[in-house]
Design a protein around this motif. Structure first.
Motif, mmCIF file in Angstrom:
data_model
loop_
_atom_site.group_PDB
_atom_site.id
_atom_site.type_symbol
_atom_site.label_atom_id
_atom_site.label_comp_id
_atom_site.label_asym_id
_atom_site.label_seq_id
_atom_site.Cartn_x
_atom_site.Cartn_y
_atom_site.Cartn_z
ATOM 1 N N SER A 50 0.839 -1.196 0.000
ATOM 2 C CA SER A 50 0.000 0.000 0.000
ATOM 3 C C SER A 50 0.875 1.247 0.000
ATOM 4 C CB SER A 50 -0.897 -0.002 1.246
ATOM 5 O OG SER A 50 -1.590 1.221 1.380
ATOM 6 N N ARG A 51 0.356 2.301 -0.590
ATOM 7 C CA ARG A 51 1.051 3.589 -0.529
ATOM 8 C C ARG A 51 0.810 4.297 0.804
ATOM 9 N NH1 ARG A 51 -0.600 3.101 -5.896
ATOM 10 N NH2 ARG A 51 1.116 3.223 -7.403
ATOM 11 N N ASP A 52 -0.114 3.794 1.580
ATOM 12 C CA ASP A 52 -0.390 4.361 2.897
ATOM 13 C C ASP A 52 0.731 3.921 3.851
ATOM 14 O OD1 ASP A 52 -1.348 4.881 5.540
ATOM 15 O OD2 ASP A 52 -3.416 4.860 4.789
ATOM 16 N N ALA A 230 -5.008 -4.044 7.082
ATOM 17 C CA ALA A 230 -4.244 -2.844 7.426
ATOM 18 C C ALA A 230 -4.875 -1.619 6.789
ATOM 19 C CB ALA A 230 -2.795 -2.998 6.950
ATOM 20 N N PRO A 231 -4.539 -0.429 7.272
ATOM 21 C CA PRO A 231 -5.043 0.799 6.643
ATOM 22 C C PRO A 231 -4.583 0.901 5.197
ATOM 23 C CG PRO A 231 -4.028 1.260 8.778
ATOM 24 C CD PRO A 231 -3.675 -0.153 8.433
ATOM 25 N N GLY A 232 -5.366 1.600 4.414
ATOM 26 C CA GLY A 232 -5.045 1.791 3.009
ATOM 27 C C GLY A 232 -6.191 2.494 2.312
ATOM 28 N N PHE A 234 -8.579 1.415 0.217
ATOM 29 C CA PHE A 234 -9.884 0.766 0.267
ATOM 30 C C PHE A 234 -10.521 0.896 1.646
ATOM 31 C CE2 PHE A 234 -8.805 -2.398 -3.366
ATOM 32 C CZ PHE A 234 -8.968 -1.368 -4.293
ATOM 33 N N ALA A 235 -9.729 0.711 2.689
ATOM 34 C CA ALA A 235 -10.261 0.840 4.047
ATOM 35 C C ALA A 235 -10.741 2.257 4.313
ATOM 36 C CB ALA A 235 -9.205 0.429 5.068
ATOM 37 N N SER A 236 -10.002 3.241 3.809
ATOM 38 C CA SER A 236 -10.396 4.642 4.010
ATOM 39 C C SER A 236 -11.689 4.957 3.268
ATOM 40 C CB SER A 236 -9.275 5.567 3.533
ATOM 41 O OG SER A 236 -8.102 5.375 4.301
ATOM 42 N N ARG A 237 -11.830 4.443 2.044
ATOM 43 C CA ARG A 237 -13.060 4.666 1.291
ATOM 44 C C ARG A 237 -14.266 4.060 2.008
ATOM 45 N NH1 ARG A 237 -11.310 3.069 -4.905
ATOM 46 N NH2 ARG A 237 -10.178 4.992 -5.429
ATOM 47 N N ALA A 238 -14.091 2.842 2.494
ATOM 48 C CA ALA A 238 -15.206 2.172 3.180
ATOM 49 C C ALA A 238 -15.616 2.948 4.413
ATOM 50 C CB ALA A 238 -14.792 0.748 3.542
ATOM 51 N N ALA A 239 -14.642 3.417 5.185
ATOM 52 C CA ALA A 239 -14.963 4.178 6.395
ATOM 53 C C ALA A 239 -15.663 5.487 6.052
ATOM 54 C CB ALA A 239 -13.687 4.449 7.186
ATOM 55 N N ALA A 240 -15.252 6.127 4.936
ATOM 56 C CA ALA A 240 -15.869 7.394 4.543
ATOM 57 C C ALA A 240 -17.328 7.210 4.137
ATOM 58 C CB ALA A 240 -15.077 8.014 3.397
ATOM 59 N N ASP A 241 -17.687 6.015 3.692
ATOM 60 C CA ASP A 241 -19.064 5.750 3.269
ATOM 61 C C ASP A 241 -19.960 5.259 4.405
ATOM 62 O OD1 ASP A 241 -18.664 6.486 0.627
ATOM 63 O OD2 ASP A 241 -17.986 4.484 0.029
ATOM 64 N N ALA A 242 -19.407 5.146 5.600
ATOM 65 C CA ALA A 242 -20.194 4.646 6.729
ATOM 66 C C ALA A 242 -21.192 5.703 7.191
ATOM 67 C CB ALA A 242 -19.281 4.261 7.881
ATOM 68 N N PRO A 243 -22.486 5.372 7.290
ATOM 69 C CA PRO A 243 -23.465 6.352 7.759
ATOM 70 C C PRO A 243 -23.439 6.547 9.275
ATOM 71 C CG PRO A 243 -24.547 4.270 7.273
ATOM 72 C CD PRO A 243 -23.118 4.101 6.886
ATOM 73 N N TRP A 244 -22.829 5.609 9.982
ATOM 74 C CA TRP A 244 -22.765 5.704 11.444
ATOM 75 C C TRP A 244 -21.320 5.501 11.883
ATOM 76 C CZ3 TRP A 244 -24.105 1.168 15.094
ATOM 77 C CH2 TRP A 244 -23.998 1.580 16.445
ATOM 78 N N GLY A 251 -5.616 -5.157 11.666
ATOM 79 C CA GLY A 251 -4.314 -4.784 12.184
ATOM 80 C C GLY A 251 -3.670 -5.835 13.080
ATOM 81 N N ALA A 252 -3.093 -5.355 14.183
ATOM 82 C CA ALA A 252 -2.339 -6.225 15.092
ATOM 83 C C ALA A 252 -3.230 -6.824 16.173
ATOM 84 C CB ALA A 252 -1.200 -5.436 15.724
#
Length: 275
Positions: A50-52, A230-232, A234-244, A251-252
């Motif tokens: 990932s670039r993250d 891990a963060p990246g 795709f994970a950031s996009r999914a979290a941004a689309d969460a309504p709640w 992770g670890a």
């Protein structure tokens, strides 16, 4: 002292001197070398890359947990792309060291990387005796980590709740089937809450689509469970689309570390697959 007593004393003294001299001589002899213990195959945890910058640091913490669980085991991180160390370099190093290895994909389901990229990487290093473990997959330890991350994000179940299980996505139908199994297990773990899979790429539904599906079923408080190691992006996009709320990537998490070792051990009992 009578003569027999004197004779016994002299004999005992002589025996003591002989024992002392023998002990001194033996002390100069080299000790036999201990037989070396059989070296277990190296565990190579293979991430996508990932670039993250948080991704590599997160996976290193995960592997530190694995090392704590199995002291002495050679545990290495490798990436398919984007990050060093790359998988081909890691495999070349292991071959040069005369080692064996088990590749454990840090991926949730079968897909092109598991079924093609990893076997192809092994085929390029024929001197290395190695095998590929199964992906993390639908396992109680994975579900434990997913549920715990949701709880850490603030999940408290009540009537009308729903969960979107967000993962990377793949065109391989086996991948979709595995993610659906994970969703079903997570729903059971959460007490019967409906869990709908969603994907960040390659296939449908997306996270917003899955949220709308749950809303149509009367589920208006929807959490996103991040099914990413891990963060990246795709994970950031999914979290941004969460309504709640949206949980953090796995992770670890201690359960994920135990699952890595489980996949490693399961692969060790199999003969290496032909590549």
């Amino acid at each position: 002292m009578t003569e027999p007593d004197s004779t016994l004393a002299n004999a005992a003294e002589l025996l003591g001197r002989i024992t002392e001299q023998l002990g001194a001589q033996l002390g100069h002899l080299p000790l036999p070398k201990a037989r070396p213990r059989a070296t277990a195959p190296a565990l190579v945890a293979v991430g996508h890359g990932s670039r993250d910058p948080r991704a590599r640091a997160t996976l290193n913490r995960l592997l530190d947990r694995v090392r704590e669980l199995r002291p002495g085991l050679d545990v290495r991180l490798a990436h398919i792309e984007l990050n060093a160390p790359l998988l081909d370099a890691t495999l070349a190093d292991l071959a040069a060291e005369g080692r064996e290895a088990v590749l454990v994909p840090l991926l949730l389901a079968p897909g092109h990387h598991v079924t093609h990229d990893l076997p192809a990487a092994l085929a390029a290093v024929p001197a290395l005796r190695a095998r590929v473990a199964g992906p993390l997959g639908a396992h109680p330890l994975l579900v434990e980590a997913l549920a715990d991350r949701l709880a850490q994000a603030g999940w408290t179940s009540r009537r009308g709740d729903g969960v979107v299980l967000a993962s990377a996505g793949s065109r391989d139908p086996r991948s979709g089937a595995e993610i659906r199994r994970i969703a079903a297990l997570l729903g059971e773990r959460l007490g019967g809450v409906p869990v709908v899979p969603a994907y960040a790429s390659a296939t449908a539904p997306t996270v917003p689509d899955a949220v709308r599906t749950l809303a149509a079923r009367g589920r208006h408080r929807v959490a996103v469970a991040s099914c990413f190691t891990a963060p990246g992006l795709f994970a950031s996009r999914a979290a941004a689309d969460a309504p709640w709320i949206a949980s953090d990537p796995l992770g670890a998490h201690p359960a994920l570390a135990r699952l890595l070792l489980h996949r490693y051990e399961m692969a060790r009992v199999r003969e290496p697959a032909a590549v």
